[in-house]
Design a protein around this motif. Structure first.
Motif, mmCIF file in Angstrom:
data_model
loop_
_atom_site.group_PDB
_atom_site.id
_atom_site.type_symbol
_atom_site.label_atom_id
_atom_site.label_comp_id
_atom_site.label_asym_id
_atom_site.label_seq_id
_atom_site.Cartn_x
_atom_site.Cartn_y
_atom_site.Cartn_z
ATOM 1 N N LYS A 51 -13.460 -8.824 -18.308
ATOM 2 C CA LYS A 51 -14.030 -10.379 -18.726
ATOM 3 C C LYS A 51 -14.770 -10.132 -19.818
ATOM 4 C CE LYS A 51 -12.867 -12.886 -14.996
ATOM 5 N NZ LYS A 51 -11.514 -11.747 -14.517
ATOM 6 N N GLU A 52 -14.786 -11.108 -20.879
ATOM 7 C CA GLU A 52 -15.608 -11.424 -21.995
ATOM 8 C C GLU A 52 -16.734 -12.058 -21.347
ATOM 9 O OE1 GLU A 52 -13.961 -11.866 -25.977
ATOM 10 O OE2 GLU A 52 -15.610 -13.628 -26.168
ATOM 11 N N GLY A 53 -17.818 -11.786 -21.692
ATOM 12 C CA GLY A 53 -19.105 -12.581 -21.429
ATOM 13 C C GLY A 53 -19.656 -12.950 -22.780
ATOM 14 N N CYS A 54 -20.096 -12.158 -23.502
ATOM 15 C CA CYS A 54 -20.927 -12.040 -24.611
ATOM 16 C C CYS A 54 -20.094 -11.348 -25.912
ATOM 17 C CB CYS A 54 -22.071 -11.559 -24.815
ATOM 18 S SG CYS A 54 -22.064 -9.497 -24.419
ATOM 19 N N ALA A 55 -19.289 -10.504 -25.703
ATOM 20 C CA ALA A 55 -18.604 -9.906 -26.796
ATOM 21 C C ALA A 55 -19.666 -8.994 -27.690
ATOM 22 C CB ALA A 55 -17.858 -10.826 -27.846
ATOM 23 N N GLU A 56 -20.534 -8.739 -27.128
ATOM 24 C CA GLU A 56 -21.727 -7.999 -28.220
ATOM 25 C C GLU A 56 -22.553 -7.050 -27.291
ATOM 26 O OE1 GLU A 56 -24.696 -10.128 -29.983
ATOM 27 O OE2 GLU A 56 -24.353 -12.085 -28.553
ATOM 28 N N GLY A 57 -21.999 -6.475 -26.181
ATOM 29 C CA GLY A 57 -22.494 -5.248 -25.536
ATOM 30 C C GLY A 57 -23.612 -5.907 -24.570
ATOM 31 N N GLU A 58 -23.885 -7.073 -24.363
ATOM 32 C CA GLU A 58 -25.067 -7.427 -23.581
ATOM 33 C C GLU A 58 -24.810 -7.611 -22.055
ATOM 34 O OE1 GLU A 58 -28.216 -7.896 -25.014
ATOM 35 O OE2 GLU A 58 -27.906 -8.187 -27.094
ATOM 36 N N CYS A 59 -23.738 -7.939 -22.010
ATOM 37 C CA CYS A 59 -23.471 -8.349 -20.303
ATOM 38 C C CYS A 59 -22.844 -7.742 -19.384
ATOM 39 C CB CYS A 59 -22.952 -9.863 -20.519
ATOM 40 S SG CYS A 59 -21.061 -9.884 -20.697
ATOM 41 N N GLY A 60 -21.947 -6.476 -20.058
ATOM 42 C CA GLY A 60 -21.132 -5.659 -19.266
ATOM 43 C C GLY A 60 -19.947 -6.239 -18.534
ATOM 44 N N ALA A 61 -19.640 -7.672 -18.474
ATOM 45 C CA ALA A 61 -18.474 -7.871 -17.968
ATOM 46 C C ALA A 61 -17.140 -7.441 -18.409
ATOM 47 C CB ALA A 61 -18.332 -9.472 -18.161
ATOM 48 N N CYS A 62 -17.156 -6.649 -19.347
ATOM 49 C CA CYS A 62 -15.966 -6.106 -19.932
ATOM 50 C C CYS A 62 -15.989 -4.418 -19.520
ATOM 51 C CB CYS A 62 -16.187 -6.307 -21.618
ATOM 52 S SG CYS A 62 -17.401 -5.436 -22.464
ATOM 53 N N SER A 63 -16.866 -4.018 -18.765
ATOM 54 C CA SER A 63 -17.014 -2.639 -18.462
ATOM 55 C C SER A 63 -15.829 -1.963 -17.950
ATOM 56 C CB SER A 63 -18.135 -2.290 -17.507
ATOM 57 O OG SER A 63 -18.255 -1.218 -17.080
ATOM 58 N N VAL A 64 -15.381 -0.860 -18.526
ATOM 59 C CA VAL A 64 -14.048 -0.161 -18.065
ATOM 60 C C VAL A 64 -14.579 1.418 -17.919
ATOM 61 C CG1 VAL A 64 -12.253 -1.544 -18.970
ATOM 62 C CG2 VAL A 64 -13.291 0.080 -20.367
ATOM 63 N N LEU A 65 -13.848 2.145 -17.483
ATOM 64 C CA LEU A 65 -13.961 3.533 -17.290
ATOM 65 C C LEU A 65 -13.171 4.409 -18.189
ATOM 66 C CD1 LEU A 65 -13.992 3.633 -13.326
ATOM 67 C CD2 LEU A 65 -15.964 4.036 -14.901
ATOM 68 N N VAL A 66 -13.801 5.314 -18.659
ATOM 69 C CA VAL A 66 -12.897 6.360 -19.729
ATOM 70 C C VAL A 66 -13.191 7.804 -19.312
ATOM 71 C CG1 VAL A 66 -12.668 7.019 -22.256
ATOM 72 C CG2 VAL A 66 -13.694 4.585 -21.559
ATOM 73 N N ALA A 67 -12.150 8.540 -19.300
ATOM 74 C CA ALA A 67 -12.291 9.948 -18.882
ATOM 75 C C ALA A 67 -12.586 10.694 -20.239
ATOM 76 C CB ALA A 67 -10.723 10.456 -18.534
ATOM 77 N N ARG A 68 -14.064 11.150 -19.853
ATOM 78 C CA ARG A 68 -14.544 11.922 -21.169
ATOM 79 C C ARG A 68 -14.867 13.374 -20.681
ATOM 80 N NH1 ARG A 68 -13.051 9.226 -25.141
ATOM 81 N NH2 ARG A 68 -14.322 7.440 -25.906
ATOM 82 N N PRO A 69 -15.240 14.004 -21.634
ATOM 83 C CA PRO A 69 -15.715 15.555 -21.311
ATOM 84 C C PRO A 69 -16.839 15.514 -20.365
ATOM 85 C CG PRO A 69 -15.174 15.523 -23.616
ATOM 86 C CD PRO A 69 -15.111 14.130 -23.135
ATOM 87 N N GLY A 70 -16.950 16.424 -19.504
ATOM 88 C CA GLY A 70 -18.045 16.235 -18.132
ATOM 89 C C GLY A 70 -19.254 16.939 -18.762
ATOM 90 N N VAL A 71 -20.402 16.574 -17.980
ATOM 91 C CA VAL A 71 -21.519 17.444 -18.297
ATOM 92 C C VAL A 71 -21.399 18.382 -17.199
ATOM 93 C CG1 VAL A 71 -24.203 17.599 -18.242
ATOM 94 C CG2 VAL A 71 -22.727 15.530 -19.255
ATOM 95 N N ASP A 72 -21.056 18.306 -16.071
ATOM 96 C CA ASP A 72 -21.146 19.199 -14.834
ATOM 97 C C ASP A 72 -19.661 19.417 -14.248
ATOM 98 O OD1 ASP A 72 -24.036 19.485 -14.770
ATOM 99 O OD2 ASP A 72 -24.042 17.562 -13.845
ATOM 100 N N LYS A 73 -18.810 18.545 -14.780
ATOM 101 C CA LYS A 73 -17.256 18.894 -14.173
ATOM 102 C C LYS A 73 -16.455 18.540 -15.607
ATOM 103 C CE LYS A 73 -17.538 17.411 -9.409
ATOM 104 N NZ LYS A 73 -16.752 19.036 -8.889
ATOM 105 N N PRO A 74 -15.266 19.222 -15.682
ATOM 106 C CA PRO A 74 -14.462 19.167 -16.535
ATOM 107 C C PRO A 74 -14.403 17.668 -17.309
ATOM 108 C CG PRO A 74 -13.437 20.556 -15.280
ATOM 109 C CD PRO A 74 -14.614 20.005 -14.477
ATOM 110 N N THR A 75 -14.361 16.639 -16.393
ATOM 111 C CA THR A 75 -14.285 15.230 -16.882
ATOM 112 C C THR A 75 -15.203 14.616 -16.005
ATOM 113 O OG1 THR A 75 -11.892 15.210 -17.358
ATOM 114 C CG2 THR A 75 -12.866 13.253 -16.543
#
Ligand SMILES: Cc1cc2nc3c(=O)[nH]c(=O)nc-3n(C[C@H](O)[C@H](O)[C@H](O)COP(=O)(O)OP(=O)(O)OC[C@H]3O[C@@H](n4cnc5c(N)ncnc54)[C@H](O)[C@@H]3O)c2cc1C
Ligand code: FES
Ligand code: FES
Length: 501
Positions: A51-75
């Motif tokens: 969802k779009e709540g604010c479009a400026e990073g303030e509300c988190g309605a748009c949060s999604v998950l991205v696979a990124r290099p992990g700190v304790d596991k590969p991802t």
């Protein structure tokens, strides 16, 4: 197109190859424009859970998950604000939305909810539901954080910010809910168990995330470019002096959405291996400019105490998952939170250009309002913090809210006190001048003097006179000045309490 390097796969030019793996399905980027946000990209493909709540990073309605290099596991599954990240920046990457968390039901049957969705449903964590997909994604990122269950199992007592299951509530600090109230949401967060062995996203953590690809995405007269090495990127910046550089896009994304800024050419630097190294040696700690604040926080794990104080006060977890030190210094903002801390740590900035590298003390880096000694075509490669570190440190961010707010004024203090005498004092200030500054007169009022109430009071007077604070909607100049002095007095009180207790 540059030649392959660093073993990073190259992509052919044009729009054909650019694609993102969304909920396991390869999804072409076209026809999105190079500036299209990941949020709009998803919604235009029918994934309207985001969802779009604010479009400026303030509300988190748009949060999604991205696979990124992990700190304790590969991802690691990392939650980010889809409203700020250009979709083109995720070319070749893998993301999961709230729709992708549930397991599809057999032929037309009801999907099986993900454990975090289930807990939100049964504990009344959702009323209108607008914020829920965003909460669920932030919650899922924390659900899969490798250290979470270890934290719960090592006997650490739960506190106001951690559940008995090790769930860190800061994971939700970037998500707002307007109607449910946070208690049922916290109940849901504190009720989730450990991921099952057969959980596909838990299993996915054991393999490496997608490597960075080289992107050349051009449409409607604009281009989004990513090169696979620092050398190729610097060459590109030499050819395209008009390019806008982006890392986590937490500043640039706001410019695009709220101020409608468009760039003819955007160059992404956030996956460059040379900007993502962290070295801790006997003489210095060197932090790559494109590591996110979350990565630095987790990888340093308190090794630089002043930075450890900064991170929880910097924006929200969602923003810290994207924001970089290079971006914070790159904006040149006088109210950025890292410069006061890095000034107190006597850090320097390693600048890389097509003709080589140079190191500039941060105290000499800023030259005016949002201006610096960085030359066109130069990138911040790293920030270097010399050792030994001062042992008495504090970071005071004065803002209207405790978390996720912009500083009215920020003070970082680093003192060496031996035998009751201040041998060295370094004080970094933000929000009191056109640039972040060192409080040199106050430092001089401390050095060589006994660490007593009189010395602290005399130096606090100098601190109150530091810079040229302004009156604005966040705070009055008088309040800002007062807070500077108060910060030192608070540190004095804390150190003497620690000695006397
Ligand atoms: C909701 C919200 C809350 C925030 N809260 C805070 C806060 O509490 N404290 C705070 O200080 N900031 C805050 N910010 C601002 C922002 O998150 C930070 O400035 C962040 O560090 C920017 O990093 P980035 O990688 O996202 O930068 P980007 O947006 O990618 O880039 C920002 C600028 O830096 C330049 N840049 C990026 N990387 C480099 C590099 N390696 N070399 C040279 N130039 C570079 C870019 O060209 C651009 O001009 C907040 C922003 C939002 C949206
Ligand atoms: S829409 Fe509010 S944070 Fe993205
Ligand atoms: S449930 Fe309505 S905004 Fe959160």
């Amino acid at each position: 197109m540059s030649a392959p390097s660093d073993g990073v796969p190259e992509r052919g030019p044009g729009t054909v190859g650019a694609r993102i793996t969304v909920n396991g399905e390869e999804t072409p980027l076209a026809p999105a424009a190079p500036h299209t946000t990941t949020l709009d990209f998803l919604r235009e493909r029918g994934l309207t859970g985001t969802k779009e709540g604010c479009a400026e990073g303030e509300c988190g309605a748009c949060s999604v998950l991205v696979a990124r290099p992990g700190v304790d596991k590969p991802t690691d599954w990392v939650a980010v604000n889809a409203c700020l990240v250009p979709a083109a920046a995720l070319d070749g990457q893998e993301i999961v939305t709230s729709e992708g968390l549930a397991t599809p039901g057999a032929a037309g049957g009801t999907p099986e909810l993900h454990p975090v969705q289930e807990e939100m449903a049964v504990r009344g964590g959702s009323q209108c539901g607008y914020c829920t997909p965003g909460f669920v994604c932030s919650m899922a990122a924390e659900y899969y954080r490798p250290g979470r269950c270890a934290h719960a199992a090592d006997g650490t007592e739960p506190d106001a910010e951690h559940g008995p299951n090790g769930f860190d509530l800061h994971a939700l600090s970037g998500n707002l809910c307007r109607c449910t109230g946070y208690r049922p949401i916290r109940d849901a967060a504190f009720a989730v168990g450990a991921p099952a062995d057969e959980d596909p996203l838990a299993r996915r953590r054991e393999q490496a995330p997608p490597g960075p690809v080289s992107t050349e995405y051009a449409r409607d007269g604009a281009t989004f470019l990513r090169r696979s090495s620092l050398a190729a990127t610097l060459e590109l910046l030499r050819e395209r002096p008009d390019a806008v550089v982006v890392a986590g896009s937490t500043d640039w994304g706001v410019e695009v959405n709220i101020r409608s800024r468009r760039a003819g050419c955007v160059v992404a630097v956030d996956r460059l291996p040379e900007l993502r190294e962290l070295r801790t040696g006997p003489d210095a700690v060197e932090i790559g400019a494109a590591l996110t604040l979350t990565e630095i926080e987790r990888r340093l794990d308190g090794e630089v105490p002043l930075l450890a104080e900064l991170f929880p006060q910097f924006a929200s977890r969602l923003i810290r998952n994207g924001a970089t030190l290079g971006g914070n210094l790159g904006t040149g903002s006088p109210i950025g939170d890292s410069p006061p801390v890095l000034l107190a740590l006597e850090a320097s900035v390693v600048l890389a250009g097509a003709d080589g590298e140079r190191e500039v003390p941060l105290a000499e880096y800023f030259t005016g309002y949002r201006q610096s000694v960085r030359r066109p075509g130069e990138l911040i490669r790293a920030v270097r913090i010399p050792r030994p570190l001062s042992r008495v440190t504090a970071f005071h961010k004065i803002a209207k809210r405790r978390f996720d707010d912009i500083s009215s004024v920020a003070v970082a203090l680093a003192l060496d006190i031996e035998d009751g005498v201040v041998r060295k004092a370094r004080i970094g200030l933000g929000g009191v001048a056109a640039t972040p500054i060192r409080a040199l007169v106050a430092e001089a009022a401390l050095e060589g003097r006994p660490w007593t109430a009189d010395t602290a009071e005399a130096a606090a007077r100098e601190l109150r006179a530091a810079g040229t604070p302004m009156d604005d909607h966040r705070a009055s100049a008088a309040y800002r000045s007062e807070m500077l002095g108060q910060s030192l007095l608070k540190l004095y009180a804390q150190t003497t309490e620690a000695v006397s207790s």
